[in-house]
Design a protein around this motif. Structure first.
Motif, PDB file in Angstrom:
ATOM      1  N   VAL A 187      14.460  91.836  19.855  1.00  0.00           N
ATOM      2  CA  VAL A 187      15.170  90.559  20.467  1.00  0.00           C
ATOM      3  C   VAL A 187      14.509  89.628  19.490  1.00  0.00           C
ATOM      4  O   VAL A 187      13.082  89.366  19.452  1.00  0.00           O
ATOM      5  CB  VAL A 187      14.878  90.474  21.718  1.00  0.00           C
ATOM      6  CG1 VAL A 187      15.396  89.090  22.354  1.00  0.00           C
ATOM      7  CG2 VAL A 187      15.664  91.699  22.682  1.00  0.00           C
ATOM      8  N   ASN A 188      15.450  88.885  18.918  1.00  0.00           N
ATOM      9  CA  ASN A 188      14.924  87.625  18.070  1.00  0.00           C
ATOM     10  C   ASN A 188      14.025  86.404  19.028  1.00  0.00           C
ATOM     11  O   ASN A 188      14.475  86.368  20.157  1.00  0.00           O
ATOM     12  CB  ASN A 188      16.155  86.806  17.438  1.00  0.00           C
ATOM     13  CG  ASN A 188      15.761  85.848  16.617  1.00  0.00           C
ATOM     14  OD1 ASN A 188      16.022  84.494  16.910  1.00  0.00           O
ATOM     15  ND2 ASN A 188      15.569  86.148  15.329  1.00  0.00           N
ATOM     16  N   ASN A 189      13.283  85.727  18.578  1.00  0.00           N
ATOM     17  CA  ASN A 189      12.495  84.765  19.234  1.00  0.00           C
ATOM     18  C   ASN A 189      13.209  83.718  20.157  1.00  0.00           C
ATOM     19  O   ASN A 189      12.817  83.198  20.894  1.00  0.00           O
ATOM     20  CB  ASN A 189      11.303  84.172  18.628  1.00  0.00           C
ATOM     21  CG  ASN A 189      11.490  83.290  17.267  1.00  0.00           C
ATOM     22  OD1 ASN A 189      11.350  82.059  17.606  1.00  0.00           O
ATOM     23  ND2 ASN A 189      12.013  83.836  16.325  1.00  0.00           N
ATOM     24  N   ALA A 190      14.269  83.265  19.323  1.00  0.00           N
ATOM     25  CA  ALA A 190      14.933  82.236  19.621  1.00  0.00           C
ATOM     26  C   ALA A 190      15.708  82.641  20.973  1.00  0.00           C
ATOM     27  O   ALA A 190      16.138  81.596  21.696  1.00  0.00           O
ATOM     28  CB  ALA A 190      15.902  81.484  18.642  1.00  0.00           C
ATOM     29  N   VAL A 191      15.940  83.659  21.201  1.00  0.00           N
ATOM     30  CA  VAL A 191      16.701  84.509  22.445  1.00  0.00           C
ATOM     31  C   VAL A 191      15.767  84.005  23.580  1.00  0.00           C
ATOM     32  O   VAL A 191      16.159  83.839  24.761  1.00  0.00           O
ATOM     33  CB  VAL A 191      17.200  85.931  22.383  1.00  0.00           C
ATOM     34  CG1 VAL A 191      17.699  86.243  23.606  1.00  0.00           C
ATOM     35  CG2 VAL A 191      18.065  85.982  21.230  1.00  0.00           C
ATOM     36  N   PHE A 192      14.619  84.188  23.220  1.00  0.00           N
ATOM     37  CA  PHE A 192      13.354  83.776  24.471  1.00  0.00           C
ATOM     38  C   PHE A 192      13.553  82.457  24.863  1.00  0.00           C
ATOM     39  O   PHE A 192      13.216  82.166  26.096  1.00  0.00           O
ATOM     40  CB  PHE A 192      11.969  84.111  23.991  1.00  0.00           C
ATOM     41  CG  PHE A 192      11.551  85.660  23.774  1.00  0.00           C
ATOM     42  CD1 PHE A 192      12.118  86.396  22.710  1.00  0.00           C
ATOM     43  CD2 PHE A 192      10.690  86.236  24.943  1.00  0.00           C
ATOM     44  CE1 PHE A 192      11.903  87.756  22.649  1.00  0.00           C
ATOM     45  CE2 PHE A 192      10.342  87.664  24.741  1.00  0.00           C
ATOM     46  CZ  PHE A 192      10.958  88.225  23.617  1.00  0.00           C
ATOM     47  N   ALA A 193      13.887  81.495  23.849  1.00  0.00           N
ATOM     48  CA  ALA A 193      14.089  80.070  24.451  1.00  0.00           C
ATOM     49  C   ALA A 193      15.175  79.958  25.089  1.00  0.00           C
ATOM     50  O   ALA A 193      15.368  79.023  26.142  1.00  0.00           O
ATOM     51  CB  ALA A 193      14.050  79.236  23.057  1.00  0.00           C
ATOM     52  N   THR A 194      16.315  80.820  24.955  1.00  0.00           N
ATOM     53  CA  THR A 194      17.634  80.887  25.581  1.00  0.00           C
ATOM     54  C   THR A 194      17.259  81.622  26.880  1.00  0.00           C
ATOM     55  O   THR A 194      17.642  80.966  28.001  1.00  0.00           O
ATOM     56  CB  THR A 194      18.718  81.555  24.923  1.00  0.00           C
ATOM     57  OG1 THR A 194      18.887  80.869  23.716  1.00  0.00           O
ATOM     58  CG2 THR A 194      19.967  81.812  25.735  1.00  0.00           C
ATOM     59  N   PHE A 195      16.583  82.397  27.199  1.00  0.00           N
ATOM     60  CA  PHE A 195      16.037  83.005  28.477  1.00  0.00           C
ATOM     61  C   PHE A 195      15.330  81.857  29.464  1.00  0.00           C
ATOM     62  O   PHE A 195      15.405  81.860  30.609  1.00  0.00           O
ATOM     63  CB  PHE A 195      15.392  84.225  28.233  1.00  0.00           C
ATOM     64  CG  PHE A 195      15.939  85.412  27.738  1.00  0.00           C
ATOM     65  CD1 PHE A 195      17.584  85.367  27.828  1.00  0.00           C
ATOM     66  CD2 PHE A 195      15.391  86.557  27.154  1.00  0.00           C
ATOM     67  CE1 PHE A 195      18.070  86.762  27.268  1.00  0.00           C
ATOM     68  CE2 PHE A 195      16.123  87.644  26.895  1.00  0.00           C
ATOM     69  CZ  PHE A 195      17.438  87.494  26.726  1.00  0.00           C
ATOM     70  N   CYS A 196      14.353  81.215  28.589  1.00  0.00           N
ATOM     71  CA  CYS A 196      13.748  80.105  29.480  1.00  0.00           C
ATOM     72  C   CYS A 196      14.667  79.248  29.931  1.00  0.00           C
ATOM     73  O   CYS A 196      14.767  78.795  31.218  1.00  0.00           O
ATOM     74  CB  CYS A 196      12.658  79.792  28.503  1.00  0.00           C
ATOM     75  SG  CYS A 196      11.245  80.770  28.045  1.00  0.00           S
ATOM     76  N   GLU A 197      15.731  78.831  28.970  1.00  0.00           N
ATOM     77  CA  GLU A 197      16.557  77.957  29.657  1.00  0.00           C
ATOM     78  C   GLU A 197      17.509  78.305  30.692  1.00  0.00           C
ATOM     79  O   GLU A 197      17.709  77.514  31.619  1.00  0.00           O
ATOM     80  CB  GLU A 197      17.352  77.387  28.435  1.00  0.00           C
ATOM     81  CG  GLU A 197      18.571  76.464  28.623  1.00  0.00           C
ATOM     82  CD  GLU A 197      19.631  76.362  27.416  1.00  0.00           C
ATOM     83  OE1 GLU A 197      19.723  75.131  27.159  1.00  0.00           O
ATOM     84  OE2 GLU A 197      20.022  77.129  26.852  1.00  0.00           O
ATOM     85  N   SER A 198      17.825  79.650  30.490  1.00  0.00           N
ATOM     86  CA  SER A 198      18.546  80.262  31.705  1.00  0.00           C
ATOM     87  C   SER A 198      17.701  80.067  33.194  1.00  0.00           C
ATOM     88  O   SER A 198      18.345  79.609  33.995  1.00  0.00           O
ATOM     89  CB  SER A 198      18.853  81.513  31.388  1.00  0.00           C
ATOM     90  OG  SER A 198      19.687  81.817  30.167  1.00  0.00           O
TER      91      SER A 198
END
Lengths: 143, 143, 143, 143
Positions: A32-43
């Motif tokens: 999973v790409n690291n920027a998706v972790f930023a999206t998960f944090c946002e969620s």
């Protein structure tokens, strides 16, 4: 933050949200790409800040992010479910610090701290956090 | 569309925009994920519909997409530049059909057709295309 | 496709997957960005093609997408859950046509048709669909 | 990091890459979504670590990200170009700390620090940074 429980500790979170890894979240390294972790944090953050479908920012204001720091602790692969624990680490005058743990099963795949600032929707300038906002979040604050 | 030049023909486009493939655009199959092609089509479309930084939708209206059909013709890898040619295939009463070719160097990696509908921003209902809008796009219409 | 039930008909699907709209899926028009619908279609497709966590493409092969056509039927907003029904519309020699309906509650927000081609992982050339693959998907084929 | 020039100082960067904001990078708040900043940081990082189209990680190794901290300094809107300056803040035994500044025109919209770790592609365990890697990056190191 001495004394605060570690963000890797599932038991330290009362507020949880869930995300599913999408096939398109992966990158050419297979994970999973690291920027998706930023999206998960946002969620997780917006779930905390919009409890029960409402929003806790007063009318005419909104939260914007001022800082995001993610510690990546394990690689994540598709398919997977991610459980995101979120808690308020600190109430500032205009801002909140939110601590998060991202878990895949028993594995803590990442921890994160975000600072969000309350601003006026027109002015785009910081606005003091109203007491009612404290009240809605204090349950989820760092013990 | 008999007689219209193929969307794989670079010479058939007068309006061009450019995109750079991002590392995060790739997926676990090592190539650019298919949804990113939809994003590239959108980039070309909005460039055509917002020429010179302005927007050609009249005040109080906006375009929404009604249909997108992409033919994937070659795999695309990071790093790469993509040139997107866009042209109007058909003017409808409330809608435009836009034809596109996506090129990486000499290779046509995809072609696409999109239908966008002009709607009222409040009503969310179709609005007739104004003549001025025809005028701004006729140069880029299918010969 | 005469006789085939409409992709807007929930009852025509036996295979379902679920997606959650993420905050970051929205765009400046306030609704879910169109490219995210391509991602949702992919999520449903790969769920169908990787049943029970396995994959139905034989060792040494993979599916790539050749065509994606999406009809956007309603705007979608955050937060929302999307149920994706997927069925095989047609078995080709090297390819499958997959029909999909995306539903938010009772509303069909989009329908889509995708063509996926089986290719060799090294050769990147089409490979005939093996009979076992038919067998795993026939249950989900168009009646 | 006393003595190191601020990441908001354009003159402190010798290595630059460019990104274009895409329409789909925006979210319902009208600005570029915060996770896209993580993508821009990645774009700059991989450009630095794959100079001239090659890659500076030795065969059999790759970089993975261990930490990403972004300070958001200004909102960013579509359309825009972003210039990303990247420099090595610190060479560790298995890791590099990369400092970045993201600029839209004269405005520093964000600064970031990333820690990337060199790992074996099979073992997924840290590997010591080879001297040749230092040599390729020393030009871009913090003065």
């Amino acid at each position: 933050m001495s004394g605060a429980p570690s963000l890797t500790d599932r038991a330290s979170f009362l507020f949880w949200s869930q995300e599913q890894v999408r096939y398109g979240d992966t990158d050419r390294q297979g994970h999973v790409n690291n920027a998706v972790f930023a999206t998960f944090c946002e969620s997780g953050r917006v779930a905390l800040l919009h409890q029960d479908g409402g929003r806790i920012a007063p009318v005419g204001t909104e939260f914007v992010i001022a800082r995001l720091a993610i510690d990546f602790r394990a690689e994540l692969h598709w398919p997977a479910e991610v459980a995101i624990g979120s808690r308020v680490q600190r109430f500032g005058r205009h801002s909140l610090t939110i601590g998060q743990g991202l878990f895949h099963g028993e594995t803590c795949v990442a921890t994160a701290e975000s600072v969000v600032v309350l601003i006026g929707q027109q002015s785009r300038r910081p606005v003091a956090l109203p007491p009612a906002l404290h009240a809605s979040l204090v349950l989820f604050a760092d013990p």
